[in-house]
Scaffold this motif. Structure first.
Motif, PDB file in Angstrom:
ATOM      1  N   SER A  34       7.491  -2.068  -4.190  1.00  0.00           N
ATOM      2  CA  SER A  34       7.264  -3.244  -5.015  1.00  0.00           C
ATOM      3  C   SER A  34       7.688  -4.479  -4.215  1.00  0.00           C
ATOM      4  N   THR A  41       2.328 -11.529  -8.308  1.00  0.00           N
ATOM      5  CA  THR A  41       1.772 -10.510  -7.427  1.00  0.00           C
ATOM      6  C   THR A  41       0.595  -9.845  -8.115  1.00  0.00           C
ATOM      7  N   ASP A  42      -0.430 -10.638  -8.423  1.00  0.00           N
ATOM      8  CA  ASP A  42      -1.577 -10.064  -9.110  1.00  0.00           C
ATOM      9  C   ASP A  42      -2.672  -9.650  -8.138  1.00  0.00           C
ATOM     10  N   PRO A  70      -4.314  -7.070  -5.827  1.00  0.00           N
ATOM     11  CA  PRO A  70      -4.187  -5.614  -5.685  1.00  0.00           C
ATOM     12  C   PRO A  70      -3.931  -5.230  -4.234  1.00  0.00           C
ATOM     13  N   PRO A  71      -3.193  -4.131  -4.011  1.00  0.00           N
ATOM     14  CA  PRO A  71      -2.939  -3.707  -2.634  1.00  0.00           C
ATOM     15  C   PRO A  71      -4.243  -3.313  -1.936  1.00  0.00           C
ATOM     16  N   ASP A  95      -5.063 -13.271  -0.779  1.00  0.00           N
ATOM     17  CA  ASP A  95      -6.403 -12.716  -0.884  1.00  0.00           C
ATOM     18  C   ASP A  95      -7.239 -13.239   0.270  1.00  0.00           C
ATOM     19  N   GLU A 125      -7.019  -1.309   0.267  1.00  0.00           N
ATOM     20  CA  GLU A 125      -7.396   0.097   0.127  1.00  0.00           C
ATOM     21  C   GLU A 125      -7.389   0.870   1.436  1.00  0.00           C
ATOM     22  N   ARG A 131       0.823  -1.204   0.000  1.00  0.00           N
ATOM     23  CA  ARG A 131       0.000   0.000   0.000  1.00  0.00           C
ATOM     24  C   ARG A 131       0.864   1.264   0.000  1.00  0.00           C
TER      25      ARG A 131
END
Lengths: 209, 467
Positions: free
Chosen positions: A100, B392-393, B395-396, B375, B398, A96
């Protein structure tokens, strides 16, 4: 403009040596203007040891490095190596923050000696962008070896230490103590080779929650 | 065809590689007679040489250590050398009785940049493995052998000059039976030239057809079919030490030799390895097994040795090593990383891979790793230890998360809460149902904490630090 610079300009001479211009090492901006201003080379020194001494944990001691680490990992694609951190560096938070994850390595070791060895090897190779080491070593020699390795590999080298180490001198180029402050972190410059001495400043931490 | 023959007179000694600093010699025996066949340098300095009777040698130097020759060790060493030689030639043969190794080099000359360069390459590499070899080069294998014995490496390319070159040599080097050689000497013959001058028919009558066939092959009058050595598809090398080895320094020599041989094997097949198994055998204990896994394909002996050194310095033996078995089964293409030295990025990747290998060799494979995302809503399940090539697919996240994740522990007091809670629920599909309200809080000493209230038990837990 400092008084010394003003005088230099007035004399119109570039032959005047200013103490602060001596031995300015290459540096990587910290991302915090106030902090850059007090560090030699205006940033984290490249190829030298930086000591970070937080008085307690969980005060932003790692967030302080995020802008620099982001630049190294995302923009330059260089590895960031965490060696023997006291807790799990939390991948969702690192991702976040814009780092990387493919460039981040964690190294776990049995003891402090192995951790210092790993740091030395990594620093010396000069491939990693930054090495973050948590060590309890107090003796002068192991620190000197780290300083030499950092110099050899021209990487950013951060050493997290316990406040009790302040009783002893250190070969590090930069030594900062870190204290909690509301919405910020208070940084006291204990030592900055070729830079300002004994400054104290507040660094705002944007993602302070 | 052009043959390079390596005569390896010291092989009986070098194959068992005794570490004694004093006088050491290898003996052979026939009936009651025992004589020296190979000596170390300390012997030569004391006037002891090969061919001497064992009793006479002991008379010269009572502290002389005599070791009976081990045909098995010699054979293992010759086989290993045949494998190693595969990097220089597509046709290798050896004779364990006469301690000779042949390489057909006619087809390799162009690739290696000429005869002189090739010969130098071969001899330098042989020396690095710790073997003494005398080369001989000629159009026929047996002529190359005779020249190698003579100890002066001249290349005899033409058959006319071959006769000239061989003529002055003593006839006892000819590969004829002992009785044939004796018969020739009793007739007053001394040199190879004198024998070659005799009419072939009368020689055949006196010594039999085998002798004339040998002479015809020697001179290239008839072809000499040699048995080609074919290297196995899996690599395995055994080395039994002469005397147990306790220190890494002691292991350096055999390891260097074996890894050098392995490099030759990999070069001959234009391949590389990522896995290497090294087993040390002990007399009383179970064997010690080391598995080396490298990040990038390797075949360089010095790099492999450096990795083994890191590992061995960390893992002391439970007992002295009696022998070693090195094996490799899976082979991978090397890629062109070693050739493209100018490409900085590639070189950096290679340095990085080499560093990771070194770190893992000492600290263990799992000690050096990446951190990945998973996930999963549960914070303790949302990260993982990842391999080097982890996808690393994911997503970070939120919402904000603390940089330190702690093993969650129950709190005995409630610190000062800041802001509103974040509800996290999940895990019911794994039977690990969580229902929590997460809060940010400040501890009295100034730490910023990440807490949650377990909605099923009502207990408060600490799980993170805003470092």
């Amino acid at each position: 403009m400092s008084r010394a610079q003003a005088i230099a300009q007035e004399i119109g001479s570039s032959h005047l040596w200013l103490g602060r211009q001596l031995a300015v090492s290459p540096a990587q901006s910290t991302g915090f203007a106030a902090l850059d201003n007090v560090l030699p080379g205006r940033g984290w020194p490249i190829g030298a040891l930086t000591e970070l001494i937080p008085t307690v944990e969980g005060i932003g001691e790692l967030r302080l490095l995020l802008p620099a680490l982001r630049a190294l990992s995302r923009d330059q694609g260089r590895p960031i190596v965490f060696i023997r951190p006291p807790h799990v560096p939390y991948a969702p938070a690192l991702a976040r923050a814009g780092l990387s994850l493919t460039s981040i390595i964690r190294i776990e070791t049995r003891d402090d000696e192995d951790a210092r060895w790993a740091a030395e090897q990594t620093l010396r190779e000069g491939v990693a962008g930054a090495v973050l080491l948590w060590s309890r070593a107090d003796a002068d020699l192991p620190l000197r070896r780290l300083q030499l390795a950092a110099q050899e590999g021209q990487a950013l080298a951060f050493l997290y230490r316990h406040p009790r180490c302040l009783q002893n001198a250190s070969p590090a180029a930069v030594r900062l103590t870190l204290n909690p402050a509301p919405g910020a972190i208070r940084i006291t410059v204990i030592k900055a080779r070729g830079g300002t001495r004994e400054a104290s400043l507040l660094c705002p931490l944007r993602e302070a929650a | 065809m052009l043959w390079l023959c390596l005569s390896l007179p010291q092989l009986p000694l070098e194959a068992c590689a005794p570490r004694n600093e004093g006088c050491v010699a290898i003996t052979d025996r026939k009936g009651a007679r025992r004589w020296l066949i190979a000596c170390n340098q300390a012997c030569t300095a004391n006037g002891i040489h090969a061919g001497l009777d064992a009793a006479a040698a002991l008379g010269l130097h009572p502290d002389l250590q005599l070791i009976p020759r081990s045909r098995r060790a010699e054979r293992e060493a010759l086989k290993a050398l045949a494998i190693w030689a595969g990097q220089f030639s597509g046709f290798i043969s050896f004779d364990a009785e006469r301690l000779l190794l042949w390489l057909e080099i006619g087809s390799s000359l162009r690739y290696f940049g000429g005869l002189a360069t090739l010969e130098k390459n071969i001899l330098t590499s042989l020396d690095a493995l710790g073997y003494t070899g005398h080369p001989g080069i000629a159009r026929t294998p047996e002529a190359a052998a005779l020249i190698a014995y003579a100890g002066a490496s001249h290349c005899i390319e033409e058959n006319d000059s071959l006769r000239l070159r061989l003529s002055p040599l003593s006839l006892h080097r000819l590969a004829l039976s002992d009785s044939s050689l004796l018969a020739l000497q009793e007739s007053g013959l001394r040199t190879i030239g004198e024998i070659l001058a005799l009419p072939r028919a009368s020689l055949a009558r006196r010594l039999g057809p085998a002798a004339t066939l040998y002479l015809a092959r020697l001179l290239g009058e008839v072809p000499h079919p040699l048995l080609a050595y074919r290297a196995p598809d899996r690599y395995q090398r055994r080395f039994e030490f002469f005397g147990a080895i306790e220190t890494f320094e002691g292991l350096l020599f055999p390891l260097k030799r074996i890894l050098g041989e392995l490099e030759g094997y990999l070069r001959s097949r234009d391949t590389a390895i990522q896995d290497l198994k090294v087993v040390f055998t002990h007399e009383q204990h179970a064997p010690t097994t080391l598995q080396i896994r490298t990040t990038m394909p390797l075949r360089d002996a010095s790099k492999l040795l450096a990795l083994l050194r890191e590992r061995l310095e960390r893992v002391p033996f439970s007992a002295a090593a009696e022998g070693i078995i090195v094996s490799a089964e899976r082979f991978v293409p090397l890629g062109d990383t070693q050739l493209d030295l100018l490409d900085a990025k590639r070189r950096r990747n290679e340095t990085w891979a080499g560093l990771l290998d070194k770190l893992r060799a000492r600290l263990g494979n799992d000690a050096v790793h990446h951190l990945g995302l998973r996930d999963d809503h549960r914070p303790e399940q949302a990260w993982c230890i990842a391999s080097d090539q982890a996808p690393t697919d994911i997503p970070p996240i939120e919402v904000e998360r603390p940089l330190w994740l702690l093993k969650s522990r129950q709190l005995s007091y409630l610190p000062k809460i800041i802001g509103k809670p974040e509800r996290i629920e999940g895990g019911w599909w794994q039977g690990d149902d969580v229902s929590r309200d997460y809060y940010v809080a400040d501890s009295p000493d100034g730490s910023r904490l990440w807490l949650y209230k377990d909605l099923t038990t009502g207990h408060w837990h600490l799980q993170g630090l805003w470092a």
